[in-house]
Design an enzyme around this catalytic site. Sequence first.
Site, PDB file in Angstrom:
ATOM      1  N   ASP A   1      -1.247 -13.722  -0.804  1.00 60.94           N
ATOM      2  CA  ASP A   1       0.194 -13.923  -1.002  1.00 60.94           C
ATOM      3  C   ASP A   1       0.457 -14.909  -2.139  1.00 60.94           C
ATOM      4  O   ASP A   1       1.357 -14.733  -2.953  1.00 60.94           O
ATOM      5  CB  ASP A   1       0.810 -14.419   0.305  1.00 60.94           C
ATOM      6  CG  ASP A   1       2.313 -14.594   0.228  1.00 60.94           C
ATOM      7  OD1 ASP A   1       2.965 -13.799  -0.469  1.00 60.94           O
ATOM      8  OD2 ASP A   1       2.830 -15.523   0.861  1.00 60.94           O
TER       9      ASP A   1
ATOM     10  N   HIS B   1       4.765 -11.101   4.362  1.00 55.51           N
ATOM     11  CA  HIS B   1       4.956 -12.148   3.358  1.00 55.51           C
ATOM     12  C   HIS B   1       4.651 -11.610   1.968  1.00 55.51           C
ATOM     13  O   HIS B   1       5.384 -11.863   1.010  1.00 55.51           O
ATOM     14  CB  HIS B   1       4.034 -13.336   3.652  1.00 55.51           C
ATOM     15  CG  HIS B   1       4.718 -14.456   4.356  1.00 55.51           C
ATOM     16  ND1 HIS B   1       4.209 -15.732   4.405  1.00 55.51           N
ATOM     17  CD2 HIS B   1       5.877 -14.511   5.039  1.00 55.51           C
ATOM     18  CE1 HIS B   1       5.024 -16.516   5.089  1.00 55.51           C
ATOM     19  NE2 HIS B   1       6.038 -15.792   5.488  1.00 55.51           N
TER      20      HIS B   1
END
Length: 338
Positions: free
Chosen positions: A285, A307
């Site tokens: 991420d 995410h």
Amino acid sequence: MDMMELDGSQGGGQLLRSALTLSLCTGIGFTMRDIRAQRRRPGLMRQHLTAVTAAARVGNACTQGVQLGATSLRFEPGSVCAGDYQFATGSAGSATLVLQTILPALWQAAAPSRVRLEGGTHNPLAPSADFIADAYLPALARMGVQASLELQQHGFHPAGGGVLQVEVAPCAALQACDFQDRGNLASIEATVLMSGLSSSIGLRELQVLADILGVDAHPRHVHSVRPALGPGNVALVHVRHDAHVEVFSGHGERGVSAEQVGARLAGQVQQYLQGSGCVGEHLSDQLLLPMALAGAGSFTTAAISEHLVSNARLIEKFLPVEFDWQPHAGGWRVTVSR
């Protein structure tokens, strides 16, 4: 100035922090509404306020609505300036998340910067200082970023009090990088941090990690933090491959045995080792934004988290890039291109 309207309801603080970073790096302002709307306590918390304040100072920005609990704000960036900065969350709020918010803007500045950050250094819902120093910054170094982190004082929830000192040099242009193959396994090492608690807890956690992962269970790997500003317990596992390093952490909590903490952490590590992806879930991420700033790059990872998806879509609003992910060797291959 170009202004963008963003919906913060479909994510947490990460969406806000990414928007702040991208705004500083692109010069595009934004308004965000419904910040953290679906969280138990919606709106801006202390660590979010500190991130906004830090971004505003580094980027000479004008802001509106920056107050505790606010669910909307306006951010108009100015010019980013290198300097000697100091920011404090005023709580155990994560200092590392504040650092990640401003770091890309500072490496784009014309001169070196130094940043002192005070707050939590080892929080359950944030990258630890060890993760930043030993996984995140080395990954950035492969892209040309020169930055260093010194952990001067540990800070655990809820007492906080941690201190990080960071130095970052200018980076004229990021290099596109591919994190495809982690290489052969070189070592697995475990360390347990104890603050204001019996070292026997750490020894029990270490023994579980030794039984499951085969790490060295010598008592020298249990470190008592001094001064102990409050109770804290974090077990850390460094997984070193020839071409990549990942850092995993498990946090002690009331009502959870040392054996459970150790077993949960060992499970995280085993899941990573049994997969074929180079990059772990959390680092995957966090690599999106620097890869997008480089304009190209790729990595393999075991799973595509919510995410990652929300972060990718936000980045695409600010930068002329596109993310794509396709199944690859039992996991996924993520690419960014202009």
